[in-house]
Design an enzyme around this catalytic site. Structure first.
Site, PDB file in Angstrom:
ATOM      1  N   SER A 140     -17.159  14.355 -29.139  1.00 47.67           N
ATOM      2  CA  SER A 140     -15.274  13.616 -29.086  1.00 47.67           C
ATOM      3  C   SER A 140     -15.214  14.005 -27.056  1.00 47.67           C
ATOM      4  O   SER A 140     -15.569  13.574 -26.071  1.00 47.67           O
ATOM      5  CB  SER A 140     -14.540  13.477 -29.573  1.00 47.67           C
ATOM      6  OG  SER A 140     -13.134  13.012 -29.539  1.00 47.67           O
ATOM      7  N   LYS A 154     -12.369   7.265 -28.600  1.00 46.73           N
ATOM      8  CA  LYS A 154     -12.975   9.066 -29.054  1.00 46.73           C
ATOM      9  C   LYS A 154     -11.807   8.897 -30.079  1.00 46.73           C
ATOM     10  O   LYS A 154     -12.475   9.918 -31.218  1.00 46.73           O
ATOM     11  CB  LYS A 154     -12.208   9.897 -27.375  1.00 46.73           C
ATOM     12  CG  LYS A 154     -13.604   9.324 -26.780  1.00 46.73           C
ATOM     13  CD  LYS A 154     -14.689  10.103 -27.186  1.00 46.73           C
ATOM     14  CE  LYS A 154     -16.338   9.954 -26.138  1.00 46.73           C
ATOM     15  NZ  LYS A 154     -17.119   9.751 -26.182  1.00 46.73           N
ATOM     16  N   TYR A 199     -11.061   4.390 -23.914  1.00 52.26           N
ATOM     17  CA  TYR A 199     -11.391   5.434 -23.328  1.00 52.26           C
ATOM     18  C   TYR A 199     -10.406   6.508 -25.002  1.00 52.26           C
ATOM     19  O   TYR A 199     -11.280   6.829 -25.872  1.00 52.26           O
ATOM     20  CB  TYR A 199     -11.515   6.300 -22.729  1.00 52.26           C
ATOM     21  CG  TYR A 199     -12.332   7.412 -22.553  1.00 52.26           C
ATOM     22  CD1 TYR A 199     -13.603   7.660 -22.427  1.00 52.26           C
ATOM     23  CD2 TYR A 199     -11.563   8.986 -22.011  1.00 52.26           C
ATOM     24  CE1 TYR A 199     -15.084   8.791 -22.508  1.00 52.26           C
ATOM     25  CE2 TYR A 199     -12.221   9.705 -22.426  1.00 52.26           C
ATOM     26  CZ  TYR A 199     -14.062   9.505 -22.467  1.00 52.26           C
ATOM     27  OH  TYR A 199     -14.912  10.742 -22.744  1.00 52.26           O
TER      28      TYR A 199
END
Length: 272
Positions: free
Chosen positions: A139, A157, A153
């Protein structure tokens, strides 16, 4: 002989992890999109492996489910069942949400989140049948705290953490160790490209922390795999976020808001 499959294994953290396992005599399967970069990685790792034939490369886009599953199955046909899967493939395209196109948002979700799911799906049934296996999902620190200019993003994650938590509960009874790690900014080719597009507000916050060497991140990840640790953190701030997020996050948000306001010449609400 241990068979390690690494998506995104041609550079950055993935390649650094591959280098550690090559030095230990493992069979390595590296999967990435660029055949040229994969070949360079293979040549580099061959000098560290007992046998050059123990390094296999496959080109595939993790965002394409059939493509990545077929590539992983070819690797298993050549080197045997996957013992350790590391999902390191990822992309980051920083931009303010209202300036980030739908295609770029979707690309990050499909690569970072769905790409990991696809790779895990390719090995999970076999690991379950054999009663053992290790899966490490990579991650990011951005998977613990929302960051200005990283809406897509961060979303991708954060989603990985939820997936890992749920899968861990299912996999544990079948002898499969599911792990997830949250690296900080790391000195990789992708990081260098990312900096060119990082909004100044994000740079005001993130630029105060020096990036980690990829080799140091890789060592900590491999150690976490060996110990069967579910979560692997890097540095005290990320550890506190992971362990005490609801308590720590408001303080960090307050500090971030002030730094962002100063960088943009405005005044944050927290500073009024």
């Amino acid at each position: 002989m241990t068979h390690v499959i690494i998506t995104g294994g041609s550079s950055g953290i993935g390649l650094a992890i591959a280098s550690i396992y090559a030095g230990r005599g493992a069979r390595l399967s590296l999967i990435a999109r660029s055949a040229e970069i994969l070949k360079r990685a293979q040549d580099e790792l061959s000098s560290k492996s007992a046998t050059a034939g123990d390094i296999r490369i496959e080109t595939a886009d993790v965002a394409r489910e059939e493509e990545i599953i077929a590539a992983i199955h070819r690797c298993e046909a050549a080197f045997g069942p996957c013992d350790i899967l590391v999902t390191s493939a990822g992309v980051v395209e920083p931009s303010r949400f209202d300036e980030l196109g739908s295609a770029a948002f979707r690309r990050q979700m499909e690569t970072n989140f769905s790409g990991t799911v696809h790779a895990v799906r390719a090995v999970y049934a076999g690991m379950k049948q054999r009663g053992h296996g290790k899966i490490m999902m990579i991650s990011s620190g951005a998977g613990l705290l929302g960051i200005y200019g990283y809406s897509a993003y961060c979303a991708s994650k954060f989603a990985l953490h939820g997936f890992a938590q749920a899968l861990r509960s299912e996999a544990r009874a079948h002898g499969i160790d599911v792990s997830i790690c949250f690296p900080p900014d790391t000195q990789t080719p992708q990081f260098q490209r990312e900096l060119a597009f990082r909004p100044p507000e994000a740079a005001a916050v993130m630029g105060t922390v020096s990036p980690w060497p990829a080799e140091a991140v890789a060592r900590k990840i491999v150690y976490g795999i060996e110990r069967g640790r579910f979560e692997v953190y890097f540095g005290m701030t990320l550890f506190l976020l992971g362990r005490f997020g609801p308590t720590v996050r408001p303080l960090l948000n307050w500090w971030f808001d002030r730094a962002i306001a100063r960088s943009s010449g405005g005044v944050s609400k927290g500073g009024r």
